[in-house]
Design a protein around this motif. Sequence first.
Motif, mmCIF file in Angstrom:
data_model
loop_
_atom_site.group_PDB
_atom_site.id
_atom_site.type_symbol
_atom_site.label_atom_id
_atom_site.label_comp_id
_atom_site.label_asym_id
_atom_site.label_seq_id
_atom_site.Cartn_x
_atom_site.Cartn_y
_atom_site.Cartn_z
ATOM 1 N N UNK A 101 0.694 -1.290 -0.050
ATOM 2 C CA UNK A 101 0.014 0.026 0.129
ATOM 3 C C UNK A 101 0.860 1.233 0.048
ATOM 4 N N UNK A 102 0.675 2.007 -0.920
ATOM 5 C CA UNK A 102 1.479 3.149 -1.269
ATOM 6 C C UNK A 102 1.312 4.324 -0.146
ATOM 7 N N UNK A 103 0.029 4.507 0.200
ATOM 8 C CA UNK A 103 -0.368 5.457 1.394
ATOM 9 C C UNK A 103 -1.654 5.311 1.858
ATOM 10 N N UNK A 104 -1.963 5.803 3.008
ATOM 11 C CA UNK A 104 -3.400 5.315 3.603
ATOM 12 C C UNK A 104 -3.793 6.964 4.358
ATOM 13 N N UNK A 105 -4.805 7.053 4.270
ATOM 14 C CA UNK A 105 -5.206 8.286 5.079
ATOM 15 C C UNK A 105 -6.519 7.938 5.694
ATOM 16 N N UNK A 106 -6.897 8.375 6.988
ATOM 17 C CA UNK A 106 -8.173 8.237 7.749
ATOM 18 C C UNK A 106 -8.937 9.285 7.555
ATOM 19 N N UNK A 107 -9.959 9.366 6.944
ATOM 20 C CA UNK A 107 -10.900 10.656 6.506
ATOM 21 C C UNK A 107 -11.273 11.300 7.592
ATOM 22 N N UNK A 108 -11.560 10.699 8.808
ATOM 23 C CA UNK A 108 -11.827 11.478 9.844
ATOM 24 C C UNK A 108 -11.150 12.313 10.642
ATOM 25 N N UNK A 109 -10.205 11.670 10.708
ATOM 26 C CA UNK A 109 -9.099 12.411 11.767
ATOM 27 C C UNK A 109 -7.768 13.039 10.865
ATOM 28 N N UNK A 110 -7.620 12.708 9.643
ATOM 29 C CA UNK A 110 -6.777 13.163 8.771
ATOM 30 C C UNK A 110 -5.440 12.159 9.026
ATOM 31 N N UNK A 111 -5.247 11.330 9.817
ATOM 32 C CA UNK A 111 -3.857 10.566 10.088
ATOM 33 C C UNK A 111 -3.678 10.180 8.986
ATOM 34 N N UNK A 112 -2.099 9.789 8.649
ATOM 35 C CA UNK A 112 -1.784 9.205 7.588
ATOM 36 C C UNK A 112 -0.750 8.042 7.752
ATOM 37 N N UNK A 113 -0.526 7.125 6.962
ATOM 38 C CA UNK A 113 0.581 6.070 7.023
ATOM 39 C C UNK A 113 -0.012 5.010 7.951
ATOM 40 N N UNK A 114 0.900 4.362 8.589
ATOM 41 C CA UNK A 114 0.401 3.425 9.654
ATOM 42 C C UNK A 114 -0.605 3.561 10.521
#
Length: 117
Positions: A101-114
């Motif tokens: 997985x190149x990248x990940x973003x949690x929509x609610x919090x804006x957290x990124x990566x792991x």
Amino acid sequence: MSNSGIKMIVAVIRPDKLGDVKQSLAEAGAPSLTVTNVSGRGSQPAKKGQWRGEEYVVDLHQKVKIECVVADIPSEDVVEAIKEGAHTGEKGDGKIFVLPVESATQIRTGKEGAEAV
């Protein structure tokens, strides 16, 4: 943003094994998943049937696609859990694929990566 530690595990399994796979994944510490009803074909033989006197061939079998994204659990553990839950020993048990997985973003919090996983 590259996160080589994040993996997506995609499995295509028999629909009647979904409950067993969900339980195996929960026991492995990977309870989060996305499930989609799909149809496809692999090495499982086609089935012939008749409807109103006409013969037809069913070569697309109903399956379930499971997607899990993990960062803090080894993907090998998730693969093993799916194998355990989905195995019958018959043709048509399914396949498991592991993708980076190149990248990940949690929509609610804006957290990124792991942290987003």
